[in-house]
Write an enzyme that holds these catalytic residues in place. Structure first.
Site, mmCIF file in Angstrom:
data_model
loop_
_atom_site.group_PDB
_atom_site.id
_atom_site.type_symbol
_atom_site.label_atom_id
_atom_site.label_comp_id
_atom_site.label_asym_id
_atom_site.label_seq_id
_atom_site.Cartn_x
_atom_site.Cartn_y
_atom_site.Cartn_z
ATOM 1 C CB SER A 74 1.601 6.339 3.040
ATOM 2 O OG SER A 74 0.721 5.606 3.837
ATOM 3 N NE ARG A 75 -0.117 3.201 -4.298
ATOM 4 C CZ ARG A 75 0.792 2.242 -4.308
ATOM 5 N NH1 ARG A 75 0.613 1.164 -3.571
ATOM 6 N NH2 ARG A 75 1.841 2.323 -5.071
ATOM 7 C CB VAL A 76 -4.449 2.982 3.176
ATOM 8 C CG1 VAL A 76 -4.986 2.385 1.908
ATOM 9 C CG2 VAL A 76 -3.345 2.129 3.731
ATOM 10 C CG ASP B 227 -1.670 -1.221 1.439
ATOM 11 O OD1 ASP B 227 -2.398 -1.595 0.516
ATOM 12 O OD2 ASP B 227 -1.547 -1.835 2.511
#
Ligand SMILES: Nc1ncnc2c1ncn2[C@@H]1O[C@H](COP(=O)(O)OP(=O)(O)OP(=O)(O)O)[C@@H](O)[C@H]1O
Ligand SMILES: [Mg+2]
Length: 502
Positions: free
Chosen positions: A364-366, A339
């Site tokens: 940081s995608r989430v 992620d």
């Protein structure tokens, strides 16, 4: 004494009546060929994929190749005492490792056996090393932060509990350092940590364990060790073993953090056993299922929904690149599974900007949704201003005639860069991170010499601890940066700076 035939038959009949045979099926096979740490066995018809196979001399192996007439086993032993023609017994059990709280504070090998000389580990539970990742229904989105204690990461590339964030970079750029600092920072935060070493030197691992002990981090950490002198099979199963141990924590409704250091060497170990088992090689001689090797491991990290306990497992896999080439086979695979990633850059590391996380290309995608609200507000435009600073900086090198505005931006940018530097083994609680980032953004450090920034910072932290514990508390718990809170921050910083300049 005389006995007649009649009596003898009666006696025999009685004895036979009490005899109960329990039929038991044991698969027995024969080793037909032996390689470096692998064995081909014939005659084991009912063996399952991943089943443990027993060889003479207490040597165990695992079946990973099931073909028409033979079973390919990897051996957890390099002793070389086996020979062709030896028997092999199937055990009916898939590969398992001990799990449970007894493992905390211990150093174990990939089979879960202690190697720290502190005696036996009396666990009550075992878990299979391979386990199906939880489905979408039982997952929840990431919402609680996992504080690394590293300013550059917590401010700009925040990680949430249950996330998989890749640490990627060339050799010797501080990849392990980030992971170890993150473990050290979990003290008192209720996160159970697991550090899995794969294919590393024994001396390196010993050094890491020593550091963890020194900082009191072994109290909540388990170290699973596969070293370069171990059989490839052990290095291959080490991450799965560690994952099973962390999973046990997650399913108990608690939070776990697991580090895989590193998956490049894991892929090498897998390539080694696959080639020895004569699986067809593909790109870079890796077997065709090397993507699945890592996806089935990393998918097991998750944040569980409340109906099954709400626990989490955060995974920080590490990948070593060659000459910053992130488009090589294994790096691209793992980037696509995780992620987000923290890119470590050699130019930053060697110019002293450590940790060398490049905020421009790290993502940081989430984690953003898990970031502490006040931090989110304070650090909101940090990335952008850093990017602008980098651009201006290159201008400044060309000409010296700069307008005052550009000069001021460069002056500020240099201080931001200075603030984001951080020594090893010195994680910083999030409240203090908020204060220093707020300070540099608000221009409080503009009048401080660059060489004094580090001193300013550490004295500020001491000052906060001595006088403003409550402010630190409210920065972490507040739902947003209220005007009152901001006012208080300004006042505290002014008071400190007054004392510092004197
Ligand atoms: N923030 C930091 N400040 C100063 N020095 C650091 C920092 N982080 C790491 N180092 C130093 O850099 C060196 C390399 O660090 P580390 O072993 O963590 O890198 P690595 O990328 O894991 O290396 P390898 O590829 O060998 O596994 C070590 O000597 C370490 O002490
Ligand atoms: Mg390392």
């Amino acid at each position: 004494m005389q006995m007649n035939a009649q009596e003898i038959t009666e006696l025999l009949e009685k004895q036979l009546k009490d005899l109960h045979f329990k039929p038991e099926k044991v698969g027995i096979g024969t080793i037909v060929s032996l390689g470096d740490g692998v064995a081909q066995v014939s005659g084991l018809e009912d063996v399952k994929m991943g089943e443990m196979v027993e060889f003479p001399g207490g040597i165990y192996g695992m079946a990973i190749n099931l073909s028409h007439d033979t079973v390919g086993c990897i051996l957890f032993d390099q002793g070389g005492t086996l020979k062709e023609g030896d028997t092999a017994k199937s055990t009916g059990r898939v590969m398992e490792v001990p799990v449970g709280p007894e493992l905390t504070g211990r150093v174990v090998n990939a089979l879960g056996q202690p190697i720290d000389g502190k005696g036996a580990i009396n666990t009550k539970k075992f878990a299979p090393i391979e386990h199906k990742a939880e489905g979408v229904i039982h997952r929840k989105s990431v919402g609680v932060p996992l504080q690394t204690g590293i300013k550059a990461i917590d401010a700009m590339i925040p990680i949430g509990r249950g996330q998989r964030e890749l640490i990627i970079g060339d050799r010797q750029l501080g990849k392990t350092a980030i992971a170890i600092d993150t473990i050290i920072n979990q003290k008192g935060l209720g996160v159970q940590c697991f550090y899995v070493a794969i294919g590393q030197k024994q001396s390196t691992v010993a050094g890491i364990v020593k550091k963890l002990e020194e900082y009191g981090a072994m109290e909540y950490t388990t170290v699973v060790v596969g070293t370069s002198s171990d059989a490839a099979a052990l290095n291959f199963i080490a991450p799965y073993a560690g994952c099973a141990m962390a999973e046990d924590v997650m399913y108990a409704g608690k939070d776990a953090l697991i580090i895989y250091d590193d998956l490049t060497k894991h892929a090498w170990a897998y390539r080694e056993v696959s080639l020895l088992l004569r699986r067809p090689p593909g790109r870079e001689a890796y077997p065709g299922d090397v993507f699945y090797l890592h996806s089935r491991l990393l998918e097991r990290a998750s944040r569980l929904s409340d109906d099954i306990g709400g626990g989490s497992m955060t995974a920080l896999p590490i990948i070593e690149t060659q000459a910053n080439d992130v488009s090589a086979y294994i790096p691209t695979n793992v980037i696509s599974i995780t992620d987000g990633q923290l890119f470590l850059e050699s130019s930053m590391f060697y110019s002293g900007k450590r940790p060398a996380v490049n905020p421009g290309i790290s993502v940081s995608r989430v984690g953003g949704s898990a970031q502490i609200p006040v931090m989110k507000k304070v650090a909101g435009n940090l990335r952008l201003s850093l990017a602008q600073f980098r651009e201006l900086e290159s201008f400044a090198q060309i000409g010296s005639d700069l307008d005052p505005q550009t000069k001021a931006a460069i002056h500020r940018g240099q201080r931001v860069v200075e603030v984001l530097k951080q020594p090893q083994y010195r994680p910083i609680p999030v409240a203090k991170q908020i204060v220093i980032i707020y300070a540099v953004n608000a221009g409080v450090l503009d009048s401080i010499e660059l060489s004094q920034v580090a001193d300013f910072e550490s004295k500020l932290y001491n000052f906060l601890d001595a006088k403003y514990k409550d402010l630190q508390e409210s920065l972490v718990t507040s739902k947003k940066l209220t005007p009152e809170l901001e006012e208080q921050l300004k006042k505290v910083l002014a008071e400190f700076k007054d004392g510092f300049s004197k």
